[in-house]
Design a protein around this motif. Sequence first.
Motif: not given
Length: 248
Positions: A45-49
């Motif tokens: 999720s952090r990488t996607l953001r």
Amino acid sequence: MIRLNCDLGESYGRWQLADEAAVMPTIDMANIACGFHAGDPLTLSRTLRLAKAHGVAVGAHPGYPDLLGFGRRSIPLSSEELRSLFLYQIGALRALAWAEGIELEYVKPHGALYNDMMCNEGIFLTLVEALADYDPSLKLMILASATAERYAKLAEKRGIGLLREFFADRAYTESCELMPRSETGAVLHDPEAVLKQVQRAVEEGVVLTPSGARIPVEFETICVHGDNPEAVELTRSIHRLLHPEPSA
């Protein structure tokens, strides 16, 4: 236009591999792990953001269920098992991506699955047919090798587009395949050598093998591995090469 991609989202819990905040602004495409070879839901999720914040295209990076081996060990699977494993991972990442308002654009198999796909037509067709049934708008990333032309024709029959990929930090054989990681010199760590390899491929359309052979190569995207310790320096240098600043 040739685009730069990087394998990301491969940290796990407290184990952090890449400085993604530094890498993301320098790339065009992020191949994000799906939790089976690396990555956990919070990391993904952090990488996607981060990708969204920097306008980076996102692709799923599914692999064999092999956390201990980082997905670099082949696991014999039936076509039915492989299909389900493949789609499960893409679907999981897509759910996280949709929650961030992001659409997936492509799929790049990871590690041993990528290598197996390139040397086993049956595995390649299983992945292509799975994508055709799931979402034919998703492109499949493959190695830019002598096999690519035949694979493109097979994928076209099933309505799947391909992205041919060149590896900036890997050595090549005379057949334009990747040198096995078990061999000395298979991974290039010297940033200057990597940049020269990329420049030669982009400007001359060839890759130089360790024996000195010049092998023709055609591709749409260039990869730098996120777990390469020099990833940040490499992506910055290659980004400058692919996206030069306009003259004053």
